[in-house]
Design an enzyme around this catalytic site. Structure first.
Site, PDB file in Angstrom:
ATOM      1  N   GLU A 265       0.843  -1.201   0.000  1.00 29.19           N
ATOM      2  CA  GLU A 265       0.000   0.000   0.000  1.00 29.19           C
ATOM      3  C   GLU A 265       0.877   1.249   0.000  1.00 29.19           C
ATOM      4  OE1 GLU A 265      -2.455   2.830  -0.227  1.00 29.19           O
ATOM      5  OE2 GLU A 265      -3.295   0.801  -0.313  1.00 29.19           O
ATOM      6  N   LYS A 266       0.598   2.171  -0.923  1.00 27.45           N
ATOM      7  CA  LYS A 266       1.412   3.384  -1.035  1.00 27.45           C
ATOM      8  C   LYS A 266       0.978   4.482  -0.071  1.00 27.45           C
ATOM      9  CE  LYS A 266      -1.302   5.580  -4.731  1.00 27.45           C
ATOM     10  NZ  LYS A 266      -1.251   6.158  -6.090  1.00 27.45           N
TER      11      LYS A 266
ATOM     12  N   GLY B 225      -6.681   0.618   4.348  1.00 23.11           N
ATOM     13  CA  GLY B 225      -8.082   1.020   4.454  1.00 23.11           C
ATOM     14  C   GLY B 225      -8.567   1.721   3.213  1.00 23.11           C
ATOM     15  N   GLY B 226      -7.628   2.348   2.479  1.00 24.78           N
ATOM     16  CA  GLY B 226      -7.945   2.930   1.183  1.00 24.78           C
ATOM     17  C   GLY B 226      -8.994   4.019   1.206  1.00 24.78           C
TER      18      GLY B 226
ATOM     19  N   GLY C 121      -7.803   0.219  -6.544  1.00 26.79           N
ATOM     20  CA  GLY C 121      -8.885   1.147  -6.242  1.00 26.79           C
ATOM     21  C   GLY C 121      -9.244   2.138  -7.319  1.00 26.79           C
TER      22      GLY C 121
ATOM     23  N   VAL D 257     -25.429  13.275  -4.169  1.00 25.22           N
ATOM     24  CA  VAL D 257     -26.628  13.372  -3.328  1.00 25.22           C
ATOM     25  C   VAL D 257     -26.251  13.450  -1.851  1.00 25.22           C
ATOM     26  CG1 VAL D 257     -28.560  11.973  -2.482  1.00 25.22           C
ATOM     27  CG2 VAL D 257     -28.295  12.381  -4.937  1.00 25.22           C
TER      28      VAL D 257
ATOM     29  N   GLY E 294     -18.582  10.547 -10.529  1.00 21.45           N
ATOM     30  CA  GLY E 294     -18.170   9.153 -10.406  1.00 21.45           C
ATOM     31  C   GLY E 294     -16.684   9.009 -10.150  1.00 21.45           C
TER      32      GLY E 294
ATOM     33  N   HIS F 290     -42.994  -4.471  17.222  1.00 20.53           N
ATOM     34  CA  HIS F 290     -43.777  -3.233  17.161  1.00 20.53           C
ATOM     35  C   HIS F 290     -43.439  -2.375  18.378  1.00 20.53           C
ATOM     36  CE1 HIS F 290     -47.226  -0.590  16.473  1.00 20.53           C
ATOM     37  NE2 HIS F 290     -47.505  -0.710  17.782  1.00 20.53           N
TER      38      HIS F 290
END
Length: 460
Positions: free
Chosen positions: A38-39, A43-44, A143, A185, A266, A437
């Site tokens: 990992e660089k 957890g990314g 990723g 959103v 995106g 309920h």
């Protein structure tokens, strides 16, 4: 298990995000010698720039709204504003705790963590700095990153991505959000709760265009009531940075102005310059092509997470990482049914779903029956002061095909929908279950009772 050089492993995982570290953990549990490269931080995106930090902001937004509305519940309280540094502090506390937890898990399983930027040198070999790590199996998990549009330059000041938004040292007075998907959103929702004026620009006819259309329409109505504006079916043309903010021009000539433009169109896979294509891995428009077991066309090379054309969801990445580890171990895992993966947008109201939409059922030639239960008839939802619905789509004389929900906290209900869909339950079978309920989960039970032909609290 690999033997010999310290750099020889059974599995090398390139990327320590959700899919990568899940694969490393499961593979180590199954007895493999694993290196995780990992660089940045284990957890990314999800842990540091996505799921977790955004949800801390959204919870702060919920607290802000509830403070404003306290008198509704007979509570005397006064909303004085947002302490953005305090919000950042809350986020950092949650993220740091989770980050340390993941690192501790990996260490306890014996996973070797390699810090640095890795590159697929050739099948079975990953280079990091001046070192080469070898393994019979390599899992690509590098990723994604925020996308932009052609000609739209992100400056990190007036024109920003979600990464910048999470470190912003102020609450903007006004924001234009380009993109009405999940990221757009959610930020529109939290910024409005923080007091900003917000306008969403979406090229497609509805917000959250991948969701059931009725859910999108319900969200749009709720946003309208909250004062969140939106331009639907409107394409971005250009943006001009001014002394006070930005002026966005849409196709057709309409202009919008605000302090900031959030580009939320995106996220794209991170594949460039990592040696994938040179090693024979097939990449189409930046995305790694895989089969149902996440295998690339190169023997011993797998890919998971946002790198492949599956839902960009952390929990999908977890499942893919586990799938790959178990496939390598020869356990014969079952491929993932992506329709059965739950989806949640954590706005106010939340939108949650699992299974397929009415439109998708129609495309597949399925005859369906549907039932929508309005949360207005659900006492717990009335207590929470939320509006929305639970919509169930079932095959005619067959199992439930989709569960679609809108309302505050409905994301917590989607697990039941996941079980119903994935176990191919019939409405009549679910109708036999007794829901507590008062709970919001009763809305699922009421919809199933109605589909089973014995409605209770439903107006015909």
């Amino acid at each position: 298990m690999a033997e010999g050089s310290p750099n020889d492993f059974d599995i090398v995982v390139l990327g320590g995000g959700s899919g990568g570290y899940a694969c490393a953990l499961r593979a180590a549990e199954l007895g493999s010698k694993v290196a995780l490269i990992e660089k940045d931080k284990i957890g990314g995106t999800c842990l540091h720039r996505g799921c977790i930090p955004t949800k801390t902001f959204l919870h702060a937004a919920e607290v802000a709204d509830e403070t404003r509305e306290a008198a509704t519940f007979g509570v005397k309280a006064r909303f004085e504003g947002i302490d953005i540094e305090g919000v950042h502090g809350f986020r950092d506390k949650i993220v740091t705790r989770a980050w340390k937890g993941v690192q501790g898990l990996l260490k306890s399983k014996g996973v070797t963590i390699v810090e640095g930027e890795g590159r697929l040198a050739e099948p079975g070999q990953v280079s990091v700095g001046g070192q080469t790590y070898r393994a019979a199996n390599v899992v690509l998990a590098t990723g994604s990153e925020p996308r932009s549009l052609p000609g739209l330059k992100i400056d990190g000041e007036r024109i920003i991505t979600s990464d910048h938004a999470l470190t912003l040292g102020r609450v903007p007075a006004s924001v234009i959000v380009l993109g009405g998907g999940v990221i757009g959103v959610e930020f529109a929702s939290l910024w409005r709760s923080f007091g900003a004026e917000v306008t969403i620009v979406e090229a497609l006819p509805h917000l959250l265009p991948l969701e059931e259309e009725s859910s999108s329409k319900a969200l749009e109505r709720a946003f309208r009531r909250r004062g969140i504006r939106y331009e639907l079916g409107s394409r971005f043309d250009s943006v001009k940075v001014t002394e006070t903010g930005v002026v966005v021009t849409l196709e057709g000539g309409k202009t919008l102005d605000a302090e900031l433009l959030l580009v939320a169109v995106g996220r794209g896979p991170v594949t460039a310059g990592l040696g994938y294509e040179e090693a024979g891995v097939r990449v189409e428009r930046g995305t790694v092509v895989v089969d149902e077991y996440c295998r690339t066309g190169v023997p011993g090379v797998y890919a998971v997470g946002d790198l492949i054309p599956t839902p960009q969801l952390a929990h999908a990445g977890f499942a893919e990482g586990i799938l790959v580890a178990e496939h390598i171990a020869g356990l014969g895992p079952i491929p993932i049914d992506y329709d059965g993966v739950p989806r949640i947008t954590y706005s106010d109201p939340e939108v949650a779903s699992v299974g397929i939409t009415t439109a998708k059922a129609r495309e597949r030639g399925l005859e369906t029956v549907e039932m929508t239960y309005d949360l207005a008839g659900n006492p717990k939802s009335q207590i929470l002061q939320t509006q929305g619905s639970v919509k169930i789509i079932a095959q005619q004389d067959g199992p439930v095909l989709g569960v679609h929900m809108v309302g505050r906290r409905v994301g917590e209900l989607v697990t039941e929908g996941q079980l119903i869909y994935n176990w191919e339950a019939l409405p009549a079978e679910v109708a036999q279950l007794i829901h507590a309920h008062p709970t919001q989960s009763e809305a699922v039970g009421e919809a199933m009772l109605a589909l089973a032909g014995k409605p209770l609290h439903v107006h015909n």
